[in-house]
Design a protein around this motif. Structure first.
Motif, PDB file in Angstrom:
ATOM      1  N   ASP A 196      58.414  -4.496  15.135  1.00 41.90           N
ATOM      2  CA  ASP A 196      57.568  -5.429  14.690  1.00 41.90           C
ATOM      3  C   ASP A 196      57.080  -6.590  16.097  1.00 41.90           C
ATOM      4  O   ASP A 196      56.110  -6.826  16.356  1.00 41.90           O
ATOM      5  CB  ASP A 196      58.031  -6.612  13.642  1.00 41.90           C
ATOM      6  CG  ASP A 196      57.056  -7.532  13.163  1.00 41.90           C
ATOM      7  OD1 ASP A 196      56.290  -7.680  12.269  1.00 41.90           O
ATOM      8  OD2 ASP A 196      57.319  -8.814  14.019  1.00 41.90           O
ATOM      9  N   ALA A 197      58.259  -6.835  16.730  1.00 44.63           N
ATOM     10  CA  ALA A 197      57.927  -7.435  17.966  1.00 44.63           C
ATOM     11  C   ALA A 197      57.096  -6.785  18.937  1.00 44.63           C
ATOM     12  O   ALA A 197      56.407  -7.583  19.644  1.00 44.63           O
ATOM     13  CB  ALA A 197      59.262  -8.093  18.626  1.00 44.63           C
ATOM     14  N   ALA A 198      57.254  -5.238  18.963  1.00 42.57           N
ATOM     15  CA  ALA A 198      56.462  -4.702  19.966  1.00 42.57           C
ATOM     16  C   ALA A 198      54.872  -4.776  19.654  1.00 42.57           C
ATOM     17  O   ALA A 198      54.253  -4.854  20.780  1.00 42.57           O
ATOM     18  CB  ALA A 198      56.890  -3.030  19.699  1.00 42.57           C
ATOM     19  N   ALA A 199      54.616  -4.981  18.572  1.00 43.74           N
ATOM     20  CA  ALA A 199      53.295  -5.200  18.301  1.00 43.74           C
ATOM     21  C   ALA A 199      52.733  -6.668  18.331  1.00 43.74           C
ATOM     22  O   ALA A 199      51.998  -7.021  18.995  1.00 43.74           O
ATOM     23  CB  ALA A 199      52.761  -4.567  16.776  1.00 43.74           C
ATOM     24  N   ARG A 200      53.505  -7.494  17.823  1.00 47.14           N
ATOM     25  CA  ARG A 200      53.355  -8.946  17.693  1.00 47.14           C
ATOM     26  C   ARG A 200      53.317  -9.580  18.872  1.00 47.14           C
ATOM     27  O   ARG A 200      52.427 -10.557  19.335  1.00 47.14           O
ATOM     28  CB  ARG A 200      54.529  -9.670  16.748  1.00 47.14           C
ATOM     29  CG  ARG A 200      54.059 -11.049  16.260  1.00 47.14           C
ATOM     30  CD  ARG A 200      54.981 -11.707  15.131  1.00 47.14           C
ATOM     31  NE  ARG A 200      55.112 -10.358  13.994  1.00 47.14           N
ATOM     32  CZ  ARG A 200      53.972 -10.533  13.115  1.00 47.14           C
ATOM     33  NH1 ARG A 200      53.058 -11.294  13.315  1.00 47.14           N
ATOM     34  NH2 ARG A 200      54.305  -9.474  12.099  1.00 47.14           N
ATOM     35  N   ASP A 201      54.193  -9.288  19.925  1.00 51.70           N
ATOM     36  CA  ASP A 201      54.266  -9.848  21.301  1.00 51.70           C
ATOM     37  C   ASP A 201      53.063  -9.413  21.822  1.00 51.70           C
ATOM     38  O   ASP A 201      52.392 -10.425  22.776  1.00 51.70           O
ATOM     39  CB  ASP A 201      55.382  -9.423  22.067  1.00 51.70           C
ATOM     40  CG  ASP A 201      56.860 -10.057  21.326  1.00 51.70           C
ATOM     41  OD1 ASP A 201      56.781 -10.798  20.471  1.00 51.70           O
ATOM     42  OD2 ASP A 201      58.037  -9.806  21.733  1.00 51.70           O
ATOM     43  N   LEU A 202      52.682  -8.230  21.927  1.00 53.51           N
ATOM     44  CA  LEU A 202      51.578  -7.730  22.714  1.00 53.51           C
ATOM     45  C   LEU A 202      50.232  -8.537  22.128  1.00 53.51           C
ATOM     46  O   LEU A 202      49.363  -9.322  22.868  1.00 53.51           O
ATOM     47  CB  LEU A 202      51.284  -6.645  22.538  1.00 53.51           C
ATOM     48  CG  LEU A 202      50.419  -5.768  23.586  1.00 53.51           C
ATOM     49  CD1 LEU A 202      50.893  -4.323  23.770  1.00 53.51           C
ATOM     50  CD2 LEU A 202      49.006  -5.769  23.275  1.00 53.51           C
ATOM     51  N   ILE A 203      50.304  -8.682  21.001  1.00 53.31           N
ATOM     52  CA  ILE A 203      48.807  -9.289  20.483  1.00 53.31           C
ATOM     53  C   ILE A 203      48.865 -10.835  20.643  1.00 53.31           C
ATOM     54  O   ILE A 203      48.126 -11.431  21.014  1.00 53.31           O
ATOM     55  CB  ILE A 203      48.919  -9.310  18.822  1.00 53.31           C
ATOM     56  CG1 ILE A 203      48.386  -8.023  18.415  1.00 53.31           C
ATOM     57  CG2 ILE A 203      48.004 -10.169  17.887  1.00 53.31           C
ATOM     58  CD1 ILE A 203      48.712  -7.359  16.961  1.00 53.31           C
ATOM     59  N   ALA A 204      50.122 -11.518  20.667  1.00 53.68           N
ATOM     60  CA  ALA A 204      50.361 -12.878  21.161  1.00 53.68           C
ATOM     61  C   ALA A 204      49.914 -13.194  22.614  1.00 53.68           C
ATOM     62  O   ALA A 204      49.395 -14.129  22.856  1.00 53.68           O
ATOM     63  CB  ALA A 204      51.662 -13.471  20.777  1.00 53.68           C
ATOM     64  N   ALA A 205      50.297 -12.136  23.446  1.00 54.32           N
ATOM     65  CA  ALA A 205      50.336 -12.445  24.837  1.00 54.32           C
ATOM     66  C   ALA A 205      48.670 -12.321  25.158  1.00 54.32           C
ATOM     67  O   ALA A 205      48.102 -12.667  26.042  1.00 54.32           O
ATOM     68  CB  ALA A 205      50.784 -11.251  25.394  1.00 54.32           C
ATOM     69  N   ALA A 206      47.861 -11.535  24.116  1.00 50.81           N
ATOM     70  CA  ALA A 206      46.453 -11.540  24.467  1.00 50.81           C
ATOM     71  C   ALA A 206      45.710 -12.499  23.796  1.00 50.81           C
ATOM     72  O   ALA A 206      44.376 -12.815  23.824  1.00 50.81           O
ATOM     73  CB  ALA A 206      45.976 -10.242  23.941  1.00 50.81           C
ATOM     74  N   GLY A 207      46.438 -13.668  23.079  1.00 47.12           N
ATOM     75  CA  GLY A 207      45.720 -14.821  22.479  1.00 47.12           C
ATOM     76  C   GLY A 207      45.494 -14.808  21.205  1.00 47.12           C
ATOM     77  O   GLY A 207      44.776 -15.831  20.712  1.00 47.12           O
ATOM     78  N   TYR A 208      46.006 -13.683  20.690  1.00 45.21           N
ATOM     79  CA  TYR A 208      45.418 -13.379  19.109  1.00 45.21           C
ATOM     80  C   TYR A 208      46.546 -13.623  18.261  1.00 45.21           C
ATOM     81  O   TYR A 208      46.484 -13.244  17.094  1.00 45.21           O
ATOM     82  CB  TYR A 208      44.635 -12.108  18.880  1.00 45.21           C
ATOM     83  CG  TYR A 208      43.631 -11.869  19.824  1.00 45.21           C
ATOM     84  CD1 TYR A 208      42.304 -12.344  19.168  1.00 45.21           C
ATOM     85  CD2 TYR A 208      43.714 -11.028  20.994  1.00 45.21           C
ATOM     86  CE1 TYR A 208      41.164 -12.085  20.055  1.00 45.21           C
ATOM     87  CE2 TYR A 208      42.510 -10.771  21.640  1.00 45.21           C
ATOM     88  CZ  TYR A 208      41.269 -11.238  21.051  1.00 45.21           C
ATOM     89  OH  TYR A 208      40.294 -11.110  21.939  1.00 45.21           O
ATOM     90  N   GLY A 209      47.820 -14.319  18.797  1.00 45.60           N
ATOM     91  CA  GLY A 209      48.975 -14.192  17.739  1.00 45.60           C
ATOM     92  C   GLY A 209      48.753 -15.130  16.479  1.00 45.60           C
ATOM     93  O   GLY A 209      49.247 -14.639  15.339  1.00 45.60           O
ATOM     94  N   GLU A 210      48.070 -16.020  16.432  1.00 43.58           N
ATOM     95  CA  GLU A 210      47.902 -16.752  15.043  1.00 43.58           C
ATOM     96  C   GLU A 210      46.840 -15.993  14.184  1.00 43.58           C
ATOM     97  O   GLU A 210      47.018 -16.167  12.615  1.00 43.58           O
ATOM     98  CB  GLU A 210      46.865 -18.163  15.342  1.00 43.58           C
ATOM     99  CG  GLU A 210      45.558 -18.030  15.867  1.00 43.58           C
ATOM    100  CD  GLU A 210      44.894 -19.166  16.185  1.00 43.58           C
ATOM    101  OE1 GLU A 210      44.550 -20.139  15.301  1.00 43.58           O
ATOM    102  OE2 GLU A 210      44.596 -19.715  17.410  1.00 43.58           O
ATOM    103  N   HIS A 211      46.347 -14.947  14.559  1.00 41.87           N
ATOM    104  CA  HIS A 211      45.353 -14.016  13.799  1.00 41.87           C
ATOM    105  C   HIS A 211      46.414 -12.550  13.473  1.00 41.87           C
ATOM    106  O   HIS A 211      45.573 -11.988  12.593  1.00 41.87           O
ATOM    107  CB  HIS A 211      44.189 -13.675  14.348  1.00 41.87           C
ATOM    108  CG  HIS A 211      43.495 -14.934  15.173  1.00 41.87           C
ATOM    109  ND1 HIS A 211      43.157 -15.913  14.100  1.00 41.87           N
ATOM    110  CD2 HIS A 211      43.036 -15.161  16.122  1.00 41.87           C
ATOM    111  CE1 HIS A 211      42.502 -16.880  14.933  1.00 41.87           C
ATOM    112  NE2 HIS A 211      42.248 -16.485  16.080  1.00 41.87           N
ATOM    113  N   PHE A 212      47.459 -12.834  13.481  1.00 42.46           N
ATOM    114  CA  PHE A 212      48.637 -11.599  12.930  1.00 42.46           C
ATOM    115  C   PHE A 212      49.343 -12.397  12.137  1.00 42.46           C
ATOM    116  O   PHE A 212      50.429 -12.853  12.643  1.00 42.46           O
ATOM    117  CB  PHE A 212      48.910 -10.744  14.018  1.00 42.46           C
ATOM    118  CG  PHE A 212      49.941  -9.640  13.815  1.00 42.46           C
ATOM    119  CD1 PHE A 212      49.574  -9.161  12.360  1.00 42.46           C
ATOM    120  CD2 PHE A 212      50.578  -9.160  14.606  1.00 42.46           C
ATOM    121  CE1 PHE A 212      50.655  -7.906  12.063  1.00 42.46           C
ATOM    122  CE2 PHE A 212      51.657  -8.005  14.338  1.00 42.46           C
ATOM    123  CZ  PHE A 212      51.446  -7.540  12.930  1.00 42.46           C
TER     124      PHE A 212
END
Length: 369
Positions: free
Chosen positions: A281-297
């Motif tokens: 889960d973190a492998a996807a979530r951390d990358l999305i968060a780092a790109a600024g979209y964390g709140e949208h996942f």
């Protein structure tokens, strides 16, 4: 395939697991657990059908007499189980209580057993504590056999064929409901026996992961999330999400879709024996968060699949149970900013040295006319 999917040793494996868990018996009514153990896809009726697995004895299947031919003709009929029919004036709950060994103090009732049936068993066995049987079957059902993996591959190939049809179905000017109807027909045409769900989320509806198809007309330039799944004749399920756009998509969408593709690849690559669902889960979530979209996942990265479209293991933060070969689950990160959304979903199987995806259609954005 049927014999391999539902082998004769399954009732014995459940019996041993029940004994190890300190249960005196397991009681399974129609549903995925009963089908897993016997292959019998029994009707859910007010008349009791129940597989009884005593921890210290042989399993037997209690069925209404009018359902006896169906039970005999099902894979359960080839397992060597004793089939015990009951008549309309019999009390099948008392029948089962009398047949259980003396001194049974704890019984596991199927997770999908109707409450009214569990209460009838409680009345027939007032001295026996009831617990959920799912914990006994969970470890068995999570680790798919080679035959089960083959069934999931077949399901994956079937839903892939449906996605290949979508570009001919999805057009501007059609409603989500019209597209969903045609996709549902394709799911059946491509080998499924049942349509489990069809999500066609266009524009802002794509930002709602479980959006129901509506009468909203699909417009030019709108991204569309198509998440579909069904059940095959084997009983095993498919589930795959792909993303389409009717014409050129908005620049904002292209930007976060590139992030989503990378996140889905990273999460899939993290699957291997010993890895935890939390890490996947973190492998996807951390990358999305780092790109600024964390709140949208805002949902987990995946769910197990087999005889149910959602079952263990769940790919979510907090789940630290190590993955093992044979575990099958979705990898489906999503980004949902609001004007539109996207999700990419494959079903993967943990293998001895990594993972195998059973879905092989284009994961990139598909532009349709």
């Amino acid at each position: 395939m049927t014999t391999e999917l539902y082998p004769r040793e399954r009732p014995g494996l459940v019996r041993d697991a029940a004994a190890g868990a300190g249960l005196g018996a397991v009681l399974l009514t129609p549903g995925p657990d009963l089908r897993y153990v016997t292959g019998y896809d029994a009707k859910e009726l007010e008349r009791l059908t129940c597989l009884v697995i005593p921890a210290g004895g042989e399993a037997f299947l209690v069925v209404p007499r009018l359902e006896l031919p169906a039970a005999q003709e099902s894979p359960a009929g080839a397992l060597g189980l004793e089939l015990v029919p009951w008549d309309e004036t019999d009390d099948p709950y008392e029948l089962i209580a009398r047949r259980l060994p003396r001194g049974v103090r704890t019984v596991g009732v199927g997770d999908r057993m109707w409450a009214v049936m569990a209460l009838r068993f409680r009345a027939a066995m007032p001295d026996a504590e009831q617990v959920a049987a799912g914990g006994v079957l969970r470890g068995l059902r999570m680790r798919k056999s080679a035959a089960e993996v083959a069934a999931l591959r077949e399901a994956g190939a079937a839903i892939d064929r449906v996605h290949r049809r979508v570009p001919d179905i999805l057009k501007a000017g059609r409603t989500e409901r019209e597209v969903a109807r045609d996709v549902a027909e394709a799911i059946l045409a491509e080998g499924h026996t049942r349509v489990d769900f069809v999500i066609v989320g266009a524009g802002p509806n794509g930002a709602s992961p479980h959006a129901e198809p509506s009468d909203r007309v699909i417009r030019p330039g709108e991204p569309v999330v198509v998440d579909i799944g069904g059940t095959m004749p084997s009983g095993y399920c498919s589930d795959s999400t792909r993303n389409y756009c009717v014409g050129e998509p908005p620049a904002q969408y292209r930007a976060y879709y590139a992030v989503l593709e990378e996140a889905q690849r990273a999460s899939s690559a993290a699957v291997r024996p010993g890895a935890t669902p939390e890490a996947v889960d973190a492998a996807a979530r951390d990358l999305i968060a780092a790109a600024g979209y964390g709140e949208h996942f805002f949902h987990r990265t995946g769910h197990g699949i087999g005889l149910e479209s959602h079952e263990d293991p769940y790919i979510v933060a907090g789940n630290r149970e190590p993955l093992e070969p044979g575990m099958a689950f979705s990898i489906e990160p999503g980004i949902y900013p609001g004007p539109h959304g996207a999700r990419i979903e494959d079903i993967v199987v943990c293998t001895e040295d990594g993972h195998e995806s059973v879905n092989h259609t284009e994961r990139g954005l598909v532009i349709v006319g």
